[in-house]
Design an enzyme around this catalytic site. Sequence first.
Site, PDB file in Angstrom:
ATOM      1  N   HIS A 146     -32.357  37.202 -12.629  1.00  0.00           N
ATOM      2  CA  HIS A 146     -32.125  35.914 -13.289  1.00  0.00           C
ATOM      3  C   HIS A 146     -32.824  35.861 -14.638  1.00  0.00           C
ATOM      4  O   HIS A 146     -33.764  36.594 -14.896  1.00  0.00           O
ATOM      5  CB  HIS A 146     -32.552  34.731 -12.417  1.00  0.00           C
ATOM      6  CG  HIS A 146     -34.003  34.697 -12.006  1.00  0.00           C
ATOM      7  ND1 HIS A 146     -34.480  35.348 -10.897  1.00  0.00           N
ATOM      8  CD2 HIS A 146     -35.077  34.086 -12.554  1.00  0.00           C
ATOM      9  CE1 HIS A 146     -35.775  35.128 -10.770  1.00  0.00           C
ATOM     10  NE2 HIS A 146     -36.185  34.374 -11.773  1.00  0.00           N
TER      11      HIS A 146
ATOM     12  N   GLU B 162     -37.075  24.810  -8.868  1.00  0.00           N
ATOM     13  CA  GLU B 162     -36.116  25.715  -9.501  1.00  0.00           C
ATOM     14  C   GLU B 162     -34.690  25.320  -9.147  1.00  0.00           C
ATOM     15  O   GLU B 162     -34.426  24.852  -8.050  1.00  0.00           O
ATOM     16  CB  GLU B 162     -36.306  27.145  -8.972  1.00  0.00           C
ATOM     17  CG  GLU B 162     -37.651  27.743  -9.214  1.00  0.00           C
ATOM     18  CD  GLU B 162     -37.760  29.154  -8.647  1.00  0.00           C
ATOM     19  OE1 GLU B 162     -38.801  29.782  -8.895  1.00  0.00           O
ATOM     20  OE2 GLU B 162     -36.826  29.623  -7.962  1.00  0.00           O
TER      21      GLU B 162
ATOM     22  N   GLN C 193     -31.545  30.507 -14.160  1.00  0.00           N
ATOM     23  CA  GLN C 193     -32.513  29.711 -13.404  1.00  0.00           C
ATOM     24  C   GLN C 193     -33.154  28.692 -14.330  1.00  0.00           C
ATOM     25  O   GLN C 193     -33.606  29.027 -15.427  1.00  0.00           O
ATOM     26  CB  GLN C 193     -33.603  30.632 -12.837  1.00  0.00           C
ATOM     27  CG  GLN C 193     -34.684  29.909 -12.047  1.00  0.00           C
ATOM     28  CD  GLN C 193     -35.813  30.853 -11.664  1.00  0.00           C
ATOM     29  OE1 GLN C 193     -36.540  31.349 -12.523  1.00  0.00           O
ATOM     30  NE2 GLN C 193     -35.951  31.123 -10.386  1.00  0.00           N
TER      31      GLN C 193
ATOM     32  N   HIS D 251     -38.828  33.442 -18.739  1.00  0.00           N
ATOM     33  CA  HIS D 251     -39.010  34.819 -18.287  1.00  0.00           C
ATOM     34  C   HIS D 251     -37.677  35.453 -17.904  1.00  0.00           C
ATOM     35  O   HIS D 251     -36.675  34.765 -17.739  1.00  0.00           O
ATOM     36  CB  HIS D 251     -40.003  34.910 -17.111  1.00  0.00           C
ATOM     37  CG  HIS D 251     -39.562  34.228 -15.845  1.00  0.00           C
ATOM     38  ND1 HIS D 251     -39.869  32.919 -15.559  1.00  0.00           N
ATOM     39  CD2 HIS D 251     -38.848  34.680 -14.776  1.00  0.00           C
ATOM     40  CE1 HIS D 251     -39.374  32.601 -14.375  1.00  0.00           C
ATOM     41  NE2 HIS D 251     -38.744  33.649 -13.874  1.00  0.00           N
TER      42      HIS D 251
ATOM     43  N   GLU E  65     -40.641  39.013 -14.415  1.00  0.00           N
ATOM     44  CA  GLU E  65     -40.805  38.804 -12.981  1.00  0.00           C
ATOM     45  C   GLU E  65     -40.087  39.949 -12.271  1.00  0.00           C
ATOM     46  O   GLU E  65     -38.907  40.198 -12.529  1.00  0.00           O
ATOM     47  CB  GLU E  65     -40.188  37.453 -12.579  1.00  0.00           C
ATOM     48  CG  GLU E  65     -40.255  37.164 -11.091  1.00  0.00           C
ATOM     49  CD  GLU E  65     -39.581  35.841 -10.719  1.00  0.00           C
ATOM     50  OE1 GLU E  65     -38.961  35.215 -11.602  1.00  0.00           O
ATOM     51  OE2 GLU E  65     -39.670  35.450  -9.550  1.00  0.00           O
TER      52      GLU E  65
HETATM   53 CO    CO Z   1     -38.045  33.457 -11.864  1.00  0.00          CO
END
Ligand code: CO
Length: 135
Positions: free
Chosen positions: A7, A43, A54, A78, A128
């Site tokens: 994502h 989220e 996301q 991220h 991530e």
């Molecule tokens: Co994430």
Amino acid sequence: MLRRVDHVALAVSDLNASIEHYQRVWGLTLSHREVVAEQGVEEAMFRLGDTYLQLVAPLDADTPVGRFIQRRGEGLHHIAYEVDGIEAALATAREHDLVLIDKEPRRGSRNTRVAFVHPRTNHGVLVELVEIPHN
Ligand code: CO
């Protein structure tokens, strides 16, 4: 090592307003929404091809994402990459002297195990690592 983009995460201050925006303007369909209390966020995930967009909103101002938005405003937060084994990916990052935010994997949404790598030693991008349960 990195298999695919799991994502792309955008920090937003108002999750409901942002969900509505991505549905109304960009025609996306919400596929998942979850509070991740350990990370201080709620989220929302939109499926987009074989990856997700996301949206992450802080549960309150005094959280990492809350401070991010205070410092820099809303925006790209991220990029998350799927890896096969998160311990091995973390060990590789450690071998290359990357600064790890998580020394051990922690729980992510969708029953994933995740770990964050600091942007300082990764050319300015917070990464991530995501291990997806296969069972
Ligand atoms: Co994430």
